[in-house]
Design a protein around this motif. Structure first.
Motif, mmCIF file in Angstrom:
data_model
loop_
_atom_site.group_PDB
_atom_site.id
_atom_site.type_symbol
_atom_site.label_atom_id
_atom_site.label_comp_id
_atom_site.label_asym_id
_atom_site.label_seq_id
_atom_site.Cartn_x
_atom_site.Cartn_y
_atom_site.Cartn_z
ATOM 1 N N LYS A 123 -15.578 -13.110 -1.159
ATOM 2 C CA LYS A 123 -16.007 -11.791 -0.623
ATOM 3 C C LYS A 123 -15.272 -10.744 -1.447
ATOM 4 C CE LYS A 123 -15.119 -8.575 3.132
ATOM 5 N NZ LYS A 123 -14.161 -8.243 4.339
ATOM 6 N N ASP A 130 -18.358 -10.904 5.416
ATOM 7 C CA ASP A 130 -17.266 -10.113 6.411
ATOM 8 C C ASP A 130 -17.437 -10.586 7.763
ATOM 9 O OD1 ASP A 130 -15.036 -8.172 6.686
ATOM 10 O OD2 ASP A 130 -16.563 -6.988 7.323
ATOM 11 N N ASP A 131 -18.605 -10.829 8.539
ATOM 12 C CA ASP A 131 -18.829 -11.289 9.754
ATOM 13 C C ASP A 131 -18.274 -12.672 9.897
ATOM 14 O OD1 ASP A 131 -20.193 -8.830 10.202
ATOM 15 O OD2 ASP A 131 -22.064 -9.738 10.043
ATOM 16 N N LYS A 135 -17.215 -8.056 -4.139
ATOM 17 C CA LYS A 135 -16.836 -6.658 -3.981
ATOM 18 C C LYS A 135 -16.628 -5.956 -5.512
ATOM 19 C CE LYS A 135 -13.176 -3.392 -2.667
ATOM 20 N NZ LYS A 135 -11.946 -3.492 -1.707
ATOM 21 N N HIS A 160 -22.071 -9.761 1.032
ATOM 22 C CA HIS A 160 -20.606 -9.299 1.494
ATOM 23 C C HIS A 160 -20.552 -9.030 2.824
ATOM 24 C CE1 HIS A 160 -17.559 -6.298 1.311
ATOM 25 N NE2 HIS A 160 -16.885 -7.162 0.427
ATOM 26 N N ARG A 161 -21.452 -8.195 3.626
ATOM 27 C CA ARG A 161 -21.464 -8.158 4.805
ATOM 28 C C ARG A 161 -21.626 -9.236 5.690
ATOM 29 N NH1 ARG A 161 -26.041 -4.904 5.622
ATOM 30 N NH2 ARG A 161 -27.009 -7.048 6.214
ATOM 31 N N ASP A 162 -22.489 -10.356 5.352
ATOM 32 C CA ASP A 162 -22.467 -11.546 6.059
ATOM 33 C C ASP A 162 -21.046 -12.233 6.060
ATOM 34 O OD1 ASP A 162 -24.955 -10.935 6.584
ATOM 35 O OD2 ASP A 162 -25.780 -12.159 5.277
ATOM 36 N N ARG A 167 -24.468 -6.642 -1.449
ATOM 37 C CA ARG A 167 -24.032 -6.041 -0.154
ATOM 38 C C ARG A 167 -24.374 -6.735 1.021
ATOM 39 N NH1 ARG A 167 -25.880 -0.412 -2.805
ATOM 40 N NH2 ARG A 167 -24.112 0.118 -3.681
ATOM 41 N N ILE A 168 -25.374 -7.328 1.152
ATOM 42 C CA ILE A 168 -25.926 -8.092 2.289
ATOM 43 C C ILE A 168 -25.128 -9.379 2.371
ATOM 44 C CG2 ILE A 168 -27.755 -9.597 3.375
ATOM 45 C CD1 ILE A 168 -29.793 -7.758 2.269
#
Length: 68
Positions: A48, A24-25, A52, A20-22, A17-18
């Motif tokens: 990404k 996304d940024d 997911k 994936h979030r990174d 999840r970390i």
């Protein structure tokens, strides 16, 4: 499923999840750059999406089987 496996899956989920979030940024920042390398952006989006899918797969392993 053993308790050790569950803890491993939970820890791995947090890591994914970390990441994936990174991603996304990074994708958001690159998408706003007019000089972005489109191939790099496409690869990041593909990574990404793969993350997911992997997250969804691990989450489904942690959900108890209703037929059990």
């Amino acid at each position: 499923m053993e308790t050790n496996d569950i803890e491993h899956y939970k820890h791995r989920l947090v890591e994914l999840r970390i990441e994936h979030r990174d991603l996304d940024d990074v994708i958001t920042r690159l998408a706003n750059d007019p000089l972005v390398d489109e191939l790099e952006l496409k690869r990041l989006k593909k990574r990404k999406l793969m993350l997911k899918d992997l997250i969804a797969h691990l989450e489904s392993k942690l959900i108890p089987d209703l037929n059990a």
